[in-house]
Write a protein that holds these residues in place. Structure first.
Motif, PDB file in Angstrom:
ATOM      1  N   ASP A  38       1.438  34.920  31.691  1.00 47.26           N
ATOM      2  CA  ASP A  38       0.038  34.996  31.275  1.00 47.26           C
ATOM      3  C   ASP A  38      -0.628  35.999  32.206  1.00 47.26           C
ATOM      4  O   ASP A  38      -1.237  35.637  33.224  1.00 47.26           O
ATOM      5  CB  ASP A  38      -0.620  33.609  31.360  1.00 47.26           C
ATOM      6  CG  ASP A  38      -1.955  33.583  30.624  1.00 47.26           C
ATOM      7  OD1 ASP A  38      -2.457  34.675  30.292  1.00 47.26           O
ATOM      8  OD2 ASP A  38      -2.484  32.491  30.385  1.00 47.26           O
ATOM      9  N   ARG A  64      -4.600  35.863  32.614  1.00 51.56           N
ATOM     10  CA  ARG A  64      -5.154  34.656  33.253  1.00 51.56           C
ATOM     11  C   ARG A  64      -4.052  33.928  34.000  1.00 51.56           C
ATOM     12  O   ARG A  64      -3.754  32.773  33.710  1.00 51.56           O
ATOM     13  CB  ARG A  64      -5.748  33.730  32.189  1.00 51.56           C
ATOM     14  CG  ARG A  64      -6.889  34.360  31.395  1.00 51.56           C
ATOM     15  CD  ARG A  64      -7.086  33.607  30.093  1.00 51.56           C
ATOM     16  NE  ARG A  64      -7.664  32.306  30.308  1.00 51.56           N
ATOM     17  CZ  ARG A  64      -8.942  32.010  30.113  1.00 51.56           C
ATOM     18  NH1 ARG A  64      -9.765  32.950  29.699  1.00 51.56           N
ATOM     19  NH2 ARG A  64      -9.395  30.810  30.317  1.00 51.56           N
ATOM     20  N   ASP A  89       5.406  30.517  31.252  1.00 45.74           N
ATOM     21  CA  ASP A  89       4.013  30.138  30.995  1.00 45.74           C
ATOM     22  C   ASP A  89       3.352  31.318  30.285  1.00 45.74           C
ATOM     23  O   ASP A  89       3.148  32.376  30.873  1.00 45.74           O
ATOM     24  CB  ASP A  89       3.318  29.846  32.344  1.00 45.74           C
ATOM     25  CG  ASP A  89       1.883  29.363  32.158  1.00 45.74           C
ATOM     26  OD1 ASP A  89       1.502  28.999  31.030  1.00 45.74           O
ATOM     27  OD2 ASP A  89       1.145  29.349  33.167  1.00 45.74           O
TER      28      ASP A  89
HETATM   29 MG   LIG Z   1      -2.541  28.889  31.845  1.00 48.47          MG
END
Ligand SMILES: [Mg+2]
Ligand SMILES: Nc1ncnc2c1ncn2[C@@H]1O[C@H](COP(=O)(O)OP(=O)(O)OP(=O)(O)O)[C@@H](O)[C@H]1O
Length: 303
Positions: free
Chosen positions: A128, A131, A209
């Motif tokens: 990610d 973020r 992730d």
């Molecule tokens: Mg996250």
């Protein structure tokens, strides 16, 4: 100019005891870090002291189901019993429809629990890029990571990783913030990197992730390369149409999607607040894994 590897080394120069500046230290392997059980506990994450906590119990059920889907666990509970011949099914993408539904919380909890409780070698990748949260949650310093490696394949991935001192857990952080992350993820180099990570250690789980599906195209691009997608739904919050359209997009790319219900109410009266429930959207993967299980008495060596 300082190379990305030198930055990764975290130490550019070294003042030796006689006061002279010695040659720069170049990282050739992962940097080590301590998992801080107190900090993990404080933020509500899995930590080994709370073996009987609701979170630990729920994670155990989620892990068992997930390991069975990827062919890491037999119905009997025996581990590493059957792997797809010639292909590791160890790349797991964690995503959701929108921001803030618990992707990082779930990815990190799974990684911590696999590594600390089951002693399964685990690599957590923060994909990610816009973020990134993994570093912050684990108290890791900023520096190069995934994007840097994708932009410069001569960088050794090992040198970008952090390795926990207490458990077989490594972290590949996100790296430099760049524009057009989707273009970078769509490259052959990204596919090569993930395939390489998957095959270089047969019994390692790789948990990625990812960003949410509806915000950018990155998760859908990464979905092409992985073996299993864990789709996080925030109970009583994520609207059904959002789940439906995000899951549809993923299923167009990869049929192996399972759902992880985060922050769910459990118990007959709905009186308990739990973190997780888990179920397969399509049980194809599990059925496939069961079919490829070796007969009783066959070798249980991971292939
Ligand atoms: Mg996250
Ligand atoms: N089951 C849970 N129990 C307690 N806290 C939770 C739970 N799930 C998520 N949180 C907390 O909610 C916040 C948002 O979760 P998280 O960062 O995991 O979401 P995300 O989907 O990764 O968000 P983003 O899309 O911004 O990356 C975090 O502070 C996280 O610790």
């Amino acid at each position: 100019m300082m190379s990305v590897i030198e930055k990764a080394a975290g130490s550019i120069t070294d003042i030796s005891s006689n006061g002279k500046v010695s040659a720069p230290k170049i990282a050739t392997g992962p940097r080590h870090f301590d998992l801080d059980d107190n900090a993990l506990a404080h933020s509500g994450f899995y930590h080994p002291a709370a073996k009987a906590s609701r979170l630990a119990l729920e994670l155990r059920a989620v892990k068992r189901r997930l390991l069975r889907r990827i062919g890491f666990l037999r119905a009997s509970g025996e581990r590493q019993a059957y792997r797809m011949p010639g292909r590791q099914r160890n790349l797991i993408l964690v995503t959701s429809s929108r921001a803030g539904e618990g992707k990082t919380f779930s990815a990190l909890n799974l990684a911590l629990s696999f590594a600390m409780e089951d002693q399964i070698e685990t690599l957590l990748v923060d994909a990610d890029i816009l973020r990134p949260k993994v570093r912050n949650r684990l108290g890791l310093p900023s520096g190069p990571g995934l994007t840097d490696r994708l932009l410069d394949p001569s960088i050794k991935t090992d040198a970008l990783q952090f390795r926990a001192n207490q458990a077989p857990l490594s972290v590949l952080p996100e790296g430099a913030q760049i524009d057009r992350v989707s273009d970078l993820f769509a490259t052959d180099e990204c596919k090569r990197l993930l395939t390489g990570l998957s095959t270089e250690a047969a019994d390692r789980l790789i948990i990625i992730d990812a960003p949410p599906v509806l915000a950018t195209t990155e998760a859908v691009i990464l979905a092409k390369y992985v073996d299993e997608i864990v789709f996080v739904v925030e109970a009583n919050s994520t609207p059904e149409p959002a789940v439906a359209s995000a899951v549809d997009e993923l299923l167009d790319i990869n049929p192996n999607v399972s759902m992880m219900l985060n922050r769910c109410m459990i118990g007959s009266g709905g009186s308990h607040y739990g973190s997780y429930e888990y179920y397969g959207l399509s049980d194809d993967a599990e059925r496939q894994s069961s079919k490829s299980a070796p007969a009783e008495g066959a070798s249980h060596e991971a292939k």
